[in-house]
Design a protein around this motif. Structure first.
Motif, PDB file in Angstrom:
ATOM      1  N   GLU A 134     -16.586 -25.508  10.760  1.00 53.94           N
ATOM      2  CA  GLU A 134     -17.075 -24.909   9.526  1.00 53.94           C
ATOM      3  C   GLU A 134     -17.124 -23.466   9.348  1.00 53.94           C
ATOM      4  N   GLU A 135     -17.714 -22.927  10.556  1.00 56.00           N
ATOM      5  CA  GLU A 135     -17.632 -21.355  10.534  1.00 56.00           C
ATOM      6  C   GLU A 135     -16.278 -20.840  10.344  1.00 56.00           C
ATOM      7  N   MET A 136     -15.273 -21.417  11.104  1.00 55.77           N
ATOM      8  CA  MET A 136     -13.811 -20.916  10.882  1.00 55.77           C
ATOM      9  C   MET A 136     -13.533 -21.007   9.235  1.00 55.77           C
ATOM     10  N   ALA A 137     -13.909 -22.009   8.627  1.00 55.81           N
ATOM     11  CA  ALA A 137     -13.594 -22.293   7.245  1.00 55.81           C
ATOM     12  C   ALA A 137     -14.079 -21.201   6.377  1.00 55.81           C
ATOM     13  N   GLN A 138     -15.409 -20.879   6.731  1.00 55.43           N
ATOM     14  CA  GLN A 138     -16.298 -19.796   5.946  1.00 55.43           C
ATOM     15  C   GLN A 138     -15.677 -18.509   6.196  1.00 55.43           C
ATOM     16  N   LEU A 139     -14.880 -18.352   7.502  1.00 52.68           N
ATOM     17  CA  LEU A 139     -14.643 -17.166   7.773  1.00 52.68           C
ATOM     18  C   LEU A 139     -13.424 -16.948   7.075  1.00 52.68           C
ATOM     19  N   ARG A 140     -12.501 -17.985   6.951  1.00 54.69           N
ATOM     20  CA  ARG A 140     -11.128 -17.532   6.233  1.00 54.69           C
ATOM     21  C   ARG A 140     -11.368 -17.247   4.882  1.00 54.69           C
ATOM     22  N   GLN A 141     -12.405 -18.054   4.242  1.00 53.59           N
ATOM     23  CA  GLN A 141     -12.853 -17.581   2.939  1.00 53.59           C
ATOM     24  C   GLN A 141     -13.000 -15.891   2.591  1.00 53.59           C
ATOM     25  N   GLU A 142     -13.873 -15.513   3.580  1.00 50.54           N
ATOM     26  CA  GLU A 142     -14.366 -14.057   3.614  1.00 50.54           C
ATOM     27  C   GLU A 142     -13.127 -13.205   3.980  1.00 50.54           C
ATOM     28  N   MET A 143     -12.152 -13.693   4.820  1.00 49.34           N
ATOM     29  CA  MET A 143     -10.860 -12.994   5.144  1.00 49.34           C
ATOM     30  C   MET A 143      -9.947 -13.035   3.741  1.00 49.34           C
ATOM     31  N   ARG A 144      -9.968 -14.105   2.933  1.00 45.81           N
ATOM     32  CA  ARG A 144      -9.246 -14.092   1.757  1.00 45.81           C
ATOM     33  C   ARG A 144      -9.718 -13.080   0.519  1.00 45.81           C
ATOM     34  N   ARG A 145     -11.179 -13.060   0.491  1.00 44.14           N
ATOM     35  CA  ARG A 145     -11.896 -12.073  -0.280  1.00 44.14           C
ATOM     36  C   ARG A 145     -11.597 -10.553  -0.094  1.00 44.14           C
ATOM     37  N   ASP A 146     -11.487 -10.453   1.319  1.00 47.81           N
ATOM     38  CA  ASP A 146     -11.079  -9.076   1.984  1.00 47.81           C
ATOM     39  C   ASP A 146      -9.652  -8.677   1.296  1.00 47.81           C
ATOM     40  N   LEU A 147      -8.834  -9.651   1.867  1.00 46.51           N
ATOM     41  CA  LEU A 147      -7.366  -9.463   1.200  1.00 46.51           C
ATOM     42  C   LEU A 147      -7.417  -9.166  -0.038  1.00 46.51           C
ATOM     43  N   ILE A 148      -7.854 -10.080  -0.901  1.00 47.25           N
ATOM     44  CA  ILE A 148      -7.838  -9.595  -2.359  1.00 47.25           C
ATOM     45  C   ILE A 148      -8.388  -8.212  -2.954  1.00 47.25           C
ATOM     46  N   ASN A 149      -9.392  -7.823  -1.918  1.00 45.46           N
ATOM     47  CA  ASN A 149      -9.958  -6.534  -2.155  1.00 45.46           C
ATOM     48  C   ASN A 149      -9.003  -5.424  -1.956  1.00 45.46           C
ATOM     49  N   GLN A 150      -8.341  -5.571  -0.972  1.00 49.56           N
ATOM     50  CA  GLN A 150      -7.189  -4.736  -0.410  1.00 49.56           C
ATOM     51  C   GLN A 150      -6.110  -4.550  -1.417  1.00 49.56           C
ATOM     52  N   LEU A 151      -5.635  -6.099  -2.035  1.00 46.84           N
ATOM     53  CA  LEU A 151      -4.798  -6.223  -2.874  1.00 46.84           C
ATOM     54  C   LEU A 151      -5.113  -5.135  -4.263  1.00 46.84           C
ATOM     55  N   MET A 152      -6.523  -5.487  -4.670  1.00 48.61           N
ATOM     56  CA  MET A 152      -6.960  -4.662  -6.009  1.00 48.61           C
ATOM     57  C   MET A 152      -7.010  -3.340  -5.753  1.00 48.61           C
ATOM     58  N   LEU A 153      -7.363  -2.597  -4.583  1.00 55.26           N
ATOM     59  CA  LEU A 153      -7.257  -1.462  -4.393  1.00 55.26           C
ATOM     60  C   LEU A 153      -5.852  -0.850  -4.379  1.00 55.26           C
ATOM     61  N   ARG A 154      -4.779  -1.466  -4.183  1.00 53.15           N
ATOM     62  CA  ARG A 154      -3.423  -1.281  -4.187  1.00 53.15           C
ATOM     63  C   ARG A 154      -3.132  -1.015  -5.636  1.00 53.15           C
ATOM     64  N   LEU A 155      -3.567  -2.016  -6.151  1.00 54.79           N
ATOM     65  CA  LEU A 155      -2.969  -2.295  -7.587  1.00 54.79           C
ATOM     66  C   LEU A 155      -3.592  -1.109  -8.405  1.00 54.79           C
ATOM     67  N   GLN A 156      -4.798  -0.713  -8.216  1.00 59.23           N
ATOM     68  CA  GLN A 156      -5.734   0.234  -8.923  1.00 59.23           C
ATOM     69  C   GLN A 156      -4.994   1.643  -8.780  1.00 59.23           C
ATOM     70  N   LEU A 157      -4.203   1.977  -7.961  1.00 59.42           N
ATOM     71  CA  LEU A 157      -3.698   3.158  -7.626  1.00 59.42           C
ATOM     72  C   LEU A 157      -2.141   3.070  -8.451  1.00 59.42           C
ATOM     73  N   ILE A 158      -1.776   2.053  -8.920  1.00 60.24           N
ATOM     74  CA  ILE A 158      -0.689   1.909  -9.707  1.00 60.24           C
ATOM     75  C   ILE A 158      -0.555   2.267 -11.067  1.00 60.24           C
ATOM     76  N   THR A 159       0.399   3.093 -11.673  1.00 60.60           N
ATOM     77  CA  THR A 159       0.152   3.321 -13.224  1.00 60.60           C
ATOM     78  C   THR A 159       1.252   2.771 -13.981  1.00 60.60           C
ATOM     79  N   PRO A 160       1.154   2.591 -15.196  1.00 60.01           N
ATOM     80  CA  PRO A 160       2.391   2.179 -15.860  1.00 60.01           C
ATOM     81  C   PRO A 160       3.479   3.228 -16.120  1.00 60.01           C
ATOM     82  N   ALA A 161       3.106   4.420 -15.792  1.00 59.24           N
ATOM     83  CA  ALA A 161       4.129   5.158 -15.836  1.00 59.24           C
ATOM     84  C   ALA A 161       5.123   5.342 -14.616  1.00 59.24           C
ATOM     85  N   GLN A 162       4.166   5.033 -13.560  1.00 52.60           N
ATOM     86  CA  GLN A 162       5.161   4.763 -12.273  1.00 52.60           C
ATOM     87  C   GLN A 162       5.992   3.222 -12.353  1.00 52.60           C
TER      88      GLN A 162
END
Length: 202
Positions: A134-162
């Motif tokens: 159960e702890e591993m499943a919860q940890l996987r969920q937290e890791m997915r959230r961290d991964l999505i946060n990283q992705l959002m940060l990458r997307l935040q830096l991209i502009t339509p002009a680029q």
């Protein structure tokens, strides 16, 4: 402890100055206002959360958007990081990787591609296997959230002009390759074709 707290405060201030906002402290600012999102696992939890996060931050997600965020591969791995005296696993190292691309244009040309990775250590309790799972499943969920946060940060830096500039470059490259292939085909068609040699009957 005081030094650690000061370090955390300093890092928070630095990240805030760069435009990054920690999870739960506010909205992420995007210059992209519209984006299509696809995934190999179209009904997976990751693409669902990515879509929801974008929409919650005022990015319209629809198939008619000029650019597509493609989640091309998500992989979860696990390995033993340490062992007990009885050779049982004491800690697991969990890794989640996400390969993604940004594509655009009528030919869905590749503009950007990258990989994100999150790692975490889980302590394994040999006396409570169910609790550890159960702890591993919860940890996987937290890791997915961290991964999505990283992705959002990458997307935040991209502009339509680029993306527009990358699309122009990709289209010019694709056209040059098509022209080269057509020229090669025409050269081959213009070359005289040799007839098979006929051997006189004895």
């Amino acid at each position: 402890m005081i030094k650690r707290n000061l370090l955390l405060i300093g890092l928070t201030a630095l990240l805030s100055a760069c435009g990054f906002q920690l999870r739960g402290t506010g909205d992420v600012q995007f210059t992209l206002t519209e984006l299509n999102v696809t995934a190999r696992n179209a009904y997976g939890e990751t693409v669902k959360q990515v879509t929801e996060t974008l929409e919650n931050n005022k990015v319209k997600v629809n198939a008619g958007a000029p650019y597509t965020l493609a989640l091309v591969n998500e992989q979860e791995t696990q390995r033993s990081a340490s062992y007990t005296s009885s050779a049982q696993t004491a800690e697991n190292e969990l890794t989640t990787r996400l390969d993604y691309e940004i594509r655009g244009g009528s030919k869905n040309l590749l503009l950007l591609n990258n990989q994100l990775e999150v790692r975490s250590i889980q302590t394994r309790d040999g006396n409570n296997i169910v609790g550890s799972d159960e702890e591993m499943a919860q940890l996987r969920q937290e890791m997915r959230r961290d991964l999505i946060n990283q992705l959002m940060l990458r997307l935040q830096l991209i502009t339509p002009a680029q993306l527009d500039a990358l699309l122009q470059t990709a289209e010019a490259k694709a056209q040059a390759e098509a022209d080269a292939e057509e020229a090669a085909r025409q050269r081959q068609a213009a070359e005289p074709q040799q007839s098979p040699m006929e051997i006189p009957a004895q």
